[in-house]
Design a protein around this motif. Sequence first.
Motif, PDB file in Angstrom:
ATOM      1  N   THR A  24       0.841  -1.201   0.000  1.00 17.79           N
ATOM      2  CA  THR A  24       0.000   0.000   0.000  1.00 17.79           C
ATOM      3  C   THR A  24       0.877   1.251   0.000  1.00 17.79           C
ATOM      4  N   ASP A  27       6.364  -0.724  -1.851  1.00 19.24           N
ATOM      5  CA  ASP A  27       6.299  -1.648  -2.985  1.00 19.24           C
ATOM      6  C   ASP A  27       7.002  -2.951  -2.632  1.00 19.24           C
ATOM      7  N   ASP A 109      11.088   0.470  -1.470  1.00 23.27           N
ATOM      8  CA  ASP A 109      10.707   1.759  -2.042  1.00 23.27           C
ATOM      9  C   ASP A 109       9.275   2.094  -1.657  1.00 23.27           C
ATOM     10  N   TYR A 111       5.800   3.910  -2.720  1.00 21.81           N
ATOM     11  CA  TYR A 111       5.171   4.302  -3.979  1.00 21.81           C
ATOM     12  C   TYR A 111       5.315   5.811  -4.141  1.00 21.81           C
ATOM     13  N   GLU A 113       3.602   8.306  -5.130  1.00 20.42           N
ATOM     14  CA  GLU A 113       2.541   9.241  -4.750  1.00 20.42           C
ATOM     15  C   GLU A 113       2.244   9.235  -3.251  1.00 20.42           C
ATOM     16  N   ALA A 114       2.866   8.299  -2.511  1.00 16.57           N
ATOM     17  CA  ALA A 114       2.525   8.140  -1.096  1.00 16.57           C
ATOM     18  C   ALA A 114       2.875   9.364  -0.246  1.00 16.57           C
ATOM     19  N   SER A 190      -4.001  -1.998  -0.153  1.00 15.29           N
ATOM     20  CA  SER A 190      -3.924  -2.536  -1.511  1.00 15.29           C
ATOM     21  C   SER A 190      -4.357  -3.995  -1.561  1.00 15.29           C
ATOM     22  N   ARG A 210      -4.219  -1.547  -7.242  1.00 16.86           N
ATOM     23  CA  ARG A 210      -3.175  -1.219  -8.215  1.00 16.86           C
ATOM     24  C   ARG A 210      -3.171  -2.182  -9.400  1.00 16.86           C
ATOM     25  N   ASP A 228      -4.577   4.200  -7.112  1.00 12.00           N
ATOM     26  CA  ASP A 228      -3.346   4.414  -6.347  1.00 12.00           C
ATOM     27  C   ASP A 228      -3.670   5.399  -5.233  1.00 12.00           C
TER      28      ASP A 228
END
Length: 239
Positions: A24, A27, A109, A111, A113-114, A190, A210, A228
Amino acid sequence: MPQPLTPPAGAASATVCVFDAYGTLFDVAAAARNLAAQPGKESFARIWPRLSEIWRAKQLQYTWLRAAAGVHADFWTVTAQALDYAIEAVGPEAAPEREALLALYRRLDAYPEAPAALRALRAAGLRTAILSNGTPDMLADAVESAGMADLLDATLSVESVGVFKPAPAAYALVERHFGVPAGQVLFLSSNGWDAAGAAGYGFRAAWVNRAGDPVERLPWRPAAILRDLSGVPALAGVA
């Protein structure tokens, strides 16, 4: 653009936004993908997608089976055991990469846009948190690596109750920590099963779908579905 979740008549708006961590905010494929991109890893690059898929599937399956059987082990143990299964499934060329993969899993990593989604929520006065199967030290490493420490009010681990989501005791950690009723919590995951479990608990649950998967055939369904995390501020009614 997602429509804001309208609270039931007489209910207060969401005051806390809670995120699942793995898959969520972070990744889960990044560990294997980043290792495959390193120089000299051409052999591993050919097998990493299959290994990553099996690793994640077994990791989740082991949490469900342990919760159902009442035989708990922490998420780091489950993650390592799932990796061992995946390595054996894909072949011996993956075995030398075990320790490197586990080390990379500690700093997945985020995401892209998080961070912006979390900043927007906090700027609007909402409290933010993680609720995860991960152990406290796993989560601390991931949050620090992603530079998210100042974007979260709390990082909650199911280890304090000794059972994995979607057990109600795991979701209850949010109410206990923040002192708010379930109806004031916007929960995002997610994982379709996690969003369903949160909805069944009483949260306003949204599924971050996603992969474009079908909705899970469970007794509960999320109130919203996003592609997303970029749509979270609008969903919370702050954008």
